[in-house]
Write an enzyme that holds these catalytic residues in place. Structure first.
Site, mmCIF file in Angstrom:
data_model
loop_
_atom_site.group_PDB
_atom_site.id
_atom_site.type_symbol
_atom_site.label_atom_id
_atom_site.label_comp_id
_atom_site.label_asym_id
_atom_site.label_seq_id
_atom_site.Cartn_x
_atom_site.Cartn_y
_atom_site.Cartn_z
ATOM 1 N N ASP A 48 77.760 -19.983 -35.105
ATOM 2 C CA ASP A 48 78.667 -18.833 -35.080
ATOM 3 C C ASP A 48 78.159 -17.698 -35.959
ATOM 4 O O ASP A 48 78.265 -16.521 -35.604
ATOM 5 C CB ASP A 48 80.064 -19.254 -35.562
ATOM 6 C CG ASP A 48 80.811 -20.059 -34.516
ATOM 7 O OD1 ASP A 48 80.273 -20.218 -33.405
ATOM 8 O OD2 ASP A 48 81.924 -20.532 -34.809
ATOM 9 N N ASP A 50 75.100 -16.816 -36.751
ATOM 10 C CA ASP A 50 74.014 -16.066 -36.109
ATOM 11 C C ASP A 50 74.557 -15.182 -34.992
ATOM 12 O O ASP A 50 74.124 -14.042 -34.803
ATOM 13 C CB ASP A 50 72.967 -17.028 -35.541
ATOM 14 C CG ASP A 50 72.073 -17.609 -36.631
ATOM 15 O OD1 ASP A 50 72.358 -17.355 -37.819
ATOM 16 O OD2 ASP A 50 71.110 -18.315 -36.293
ATOM 17 N N GLU A 129 98.030 -18.464 -38.992
ATOM 18 C CA GLU A 129 97.954 -19.631 -38.113
ATOM 19 C C GLU A 129 96.577 -20.283 -38.218
ATOM 20 O O GLU A 129 95.564 -19.575 -38.257
ATOM 21 C CB GLU A 129 98.167 -19.221 -36.646
ATOM 22 C CG GLU A 129 99.402 -18.392 -36.389
ATOM 23 C CD GLU A 129 99.448 -17.877 -34.941
ATOM 24 O OE1 GLU A 129 98.523 -18.207 -34.167
ATOM 25 O OE2 GLU A 129 100.388 -17.146 -34.605
ATOM 26 N N LYS A 131 93.224 -21.547 -36.888
ATOM 27 C CA LYS A 131 92.477 -21.157 -35.686
ATOM 28 C C LYS A 131 91.914 -22.422 -35.036
ATOM 29 O O LYS A 131 90.917 -22.979 -35.488
ATOM 30 C CB LYS A 131 91.359 -20.180 -36.034
ATOM 31 C CG LYS A 131 90.641 -19.596 -34.830
ATOM 32 C CD LYS A 131 89.637 -18.534 -35.260
ATOM 33 C CE LYS A 131 88.944 -17.924 -34.060
ATOM 34 N NZ LYS A 131 88.090 -18.899 -33.341
#
Length: 714
Positions: A48, A50, A129, A131
């Site tokens: 994520d 990168d 919240e 994720k």
């Protein structure tokens, strides 16, 4: 080709407009590829972090050069187009993605932006919240009954997975709340509990089936099954947390928090960790608390989402291109562990890419045993990032190093840090191989790329099947009865390893006995051999295309064939160009001639020379040429009515096939294009011509019927 170290990406402030345009094209292609891998294939290829870095650079360049912003840019779109195999569903309200915050300061800046936009003195209430790391889903209810379920897709159009969703116990087929809108789109996340994921993978492994990398991939793959029974057998769960179209809200003065309570009343599971916050400190405290509990949670989360609570505020804040102004995702850092890198192995992909893989002493990261980690490419090992900037403060990775491993985004194991204090003084730097570990051919790295590739295109076993499929494809040798299925079968049996083997099948059949294969008989084998013999005479451009040289498609193959005219001239020139290769570059006359062909250029020229610089390729081609005859190129005429004109064919042609029409036009000196523009001279329209005909009329381009075209060319 000469291997060159990857230079650092230029600072955005120093980018010129032409260079910015090129880099934007590169970034957009990279991001689109990663979006497809994540949203369609359920198989992300990079961490994520990168991916986020690619997006941030893209958005920064577009901000500096707004005139280069395209409506199709990933910064303006969401997800990826729906995959084939499912019906498409249009979302009444787009399912947009969220902007990201990577630090406490960025969360504070988000809240300040909300305050400024709404002109509020006090901080508005914020819903925090967890994720959920799963697959986004939209559920449409009419009069309280589930009528359709769709994945997010590209945010505007998703995949219809209604039948599969009806098998998920967490999703009610009928809403139970006292007040129910006539029509509503309710949204949330399909996920899989960690222990269910481990049990599923164990069953998959015992059955010899594919195991999943993580719970997110298993949930997405399970939901997007064409066989509903498979989805029904998988332990899928669902958290509801949002909505799209609502014919009416079930309460006065609705808020995010109140709507979540209503979703619970309606029969959905709502995450019990959701908290209402009244300050930035409250929100960050929730982030830290849930982060500490993360490993103990029964499901995977990859961050926290903050949303403005009041829906009237949400409506006023609205959206930017691909995300709401009233919400943001605060990502977690990846989970990490320390271990020893024992060995670096090189894997060769079907396109010849050499990919390094770290073999680790087994270590548990986030509850999962990790033994391998991706090293991406040579630059990553050396400590150079995808944008040319230093990685790990520029520290390289060596066999024997003690390293910090993380599951980035809880997906792909990745080495993020080297523990230098534990590196032995005599530990040698890793030398990336310049030869293919599978076939021994030399490897090449194009300037501006991070990947080394095997150049043994025609003989490398790792690439063989894909190369052979390409060799017999429609625009190459196009042998009737010899398609992908037959190529795979013949290769598995060891009968066809390189192109020349296709043309010796008949001579070897006394030993091979193709007619004894299931689905074959004497007649089908005789027909196959006749089809192969019919292709012993081949046009030069088809042969060049069939070789599968990187960057040489149908168009470039034709340019090369027209320039050299015959196979003998072409081979002599390529051998001379290959012999002129030196560490300092290629200044041979043959290379300069190749490089100067209109439409070819450095990238294609270097790829062609690399192919012919590999002796094994030349040997395989020589073996092929002993079996076939290559026809000289019929030079295009220059004194015809269409010489130098650009022509587009559209619609169903009845007097000739599309390929015949194209070949005839090119023989007469015309250039055949695939799309209509101001530079188009003629559009030849057959039956049921569509958008190209409309565009031609809008641009004032001459439109001809087939008969008018035939009359024009005589």
């Amino acid at each position: 080709m000469i291997s060159k170290s990857k230079t650092a990406a230029p600072d955005i402030d120093k980018l010129t407009k032409p260079k910015a345009k090129v880099e934007l094209m590169r970034l957009r292609l990279a991001i689109e590829g990663h979006d497809k891998a994540y949203y369609q294939d359920d198989a992300p290829k990079i961490p994520d972090a990168d991916y986020d870095a690619l997006r941030r650079r893209l958005e920064a360049i577009e901000a500096k050069f707004p005139e280069l912003l395209s409506a199709s840019s990933p910064s303006q779109t969401v997800g990826a187009a729906p995959a084939r195999g499912f019906s498409k569903v249009q979302h009444a309200v787009p399912m947009l993605s969220l902007g990201n915050a990577f630090s406490d300061d960025e969360v504070g800046e988000f809240v300040e932006r909300v305050q400024r936009f709404l002109k509020l003195e006090d901080i508005p209430a914020i819903v925090a919240e967890p994720k959920i790391d799963g697959l986004s889903l939209s559920l449409r209810y009419e009069n309280g009954t589930l009528v359709r379920a769709a994945t997010r897709g590209d945010g505007f159009t998703g995949e219809d997975v209604t039948a599969n969703v009806r098998t998920i116990a967490d999703i009610p087929t009928t809403l139970k709340a006292k007040t129910i809108p006539a029509a509503c789109e309710l949204r949330g996340e399909v996920y899989m509990l960690k222990h269910d994921f481990l049990a599923l993978n164990k069953r998959q492994e015992e059955a010899g089936d594919t195991v999943f990398a993580n719970p997110r991939n298993s949930a997405a793959g399970s939901l997007r099954q064409k066989d509903v029974a498979i989805t029904a057998s998988r332990p899928l769960k669902f958290f509801a947390y949002a909505w799209g179209e609502m014919s009416d809200y079930p309460m006065e003065s609705p808020t995010q928090h109140a709507m979540l309570a209503w979703l619970g009343d309606a029969g959905f599971t709502v995450n019990p960790e959701i908290t209402l916050c009244h300050s930035v400190d409250d929100a960050l405290a929730f982030y830290r608390r849930i982060g500490e509990q993360r490993a103990a949670l029964p499901y995977d989360i990859d961050g926290v989402v903050y949303k403005v609570d009041r829906l009237d505020y949400q409506a006023r804040l609205g959206f930017v291109s691909r995300s709401p102004r009233w919400a943001i995702a605060h990502k977690f850092a990846a989970e990490q562990a320390v271990t020893v890198l024992e060995k670096i192995d090189i894997q060769v992909g079907r396109t010849g890419a050499l990919t390094p893989v770290a073999r680790l002493q087994p270590v548990t990261v986030g509850g999962v045993v990790v033994q391998n980690a991706t090293l991406h490419n040579e630059d990553y090992i050396k400590g150079v990032g995808s944008d040319g900037s230093p990685l790990r403060d520029g520290v390289d990775i060596r066999e024997g190093d003690t390293v910090v491993v993380q599951r980035a985004g809880d997906v792909i194991p990745q080495i993020v840090t080297v523990v230098l204090d534990k590196r032995p003084a005599d530990l040698p730097a890793y030398k990336f191989p310049h030869k293919c570990p599978v076939c021994g051919s030399h490897a090449a790295r194009e300037e501006g790329e991070a990947v080394w590739r095997c150049t043994g295109a025609l003989i490398c076993p790792a690439q063989a099947v894909e190369r052979l499929k390409h060799f017999v494809s429609r625009l190459a040798f196009d042998i009737d009865g010899l398609g992908e299925k037959q190529i795979v079968l013949f290769h598995e049996r060891g009968w066809v390893r390189e192109p020349a083997d296709i043309f010796t099948l008949k001579a070897r059949n006394a030993e091979l006995k193709l007619e004894d294969l299931e689905g074959y008989g004497e007649t089908s084998v005789r027909n196959l051999f006749a089809a192969i013999d019919a292709r012993r005479n081949i046009e030069l451009n088809r042969l060049i295309f069939a070789l599968g040289i990187r960057h040489v498609g149908e168009g470039n193959a034709k340019l090369l064939a027209r320039h050299y005219g015959s196979i003998d001239v072409f081979l002599a020139a390529m051998r001379a160009a290959a012999e002129g290769q030196t560490p300092e570059g290629n200044t041979s006359e043959a290379y300069q001639d190749l490089d100067n062909i209109a439409g070819i250029g450095d990238v294609v020229a270097e790829a062609v020379v690399e192919f012919f610089a590999e002796p094994r390729n030349v040997g395989a081609l020589d073996a092929l040429l002993r079996e076939i005859e290559v026809l000289p190129v019929e030079q295009a005429k220059q004194d015809t009515a269409v010489a130098g004109k650009t022509v587009v064919f559209t619609g169903a042609l009845t007097k000739f096939t599309r390929d015949e029409a194209k070949a005839a036009a090119e023989r007469l000196g015309a250039k055949v294009a695939g799309s209509v523009s101001k530079k188009t001279d003629y559009v030849v329209a057959g039956e049921d011509a569509g958008s190209k005909l409309t565009k031609a009329r809008d641009l004032g381009v001459a439109v001809l019927t087939e008969d008018e075209w035939l009359a024009l060319i005589g």
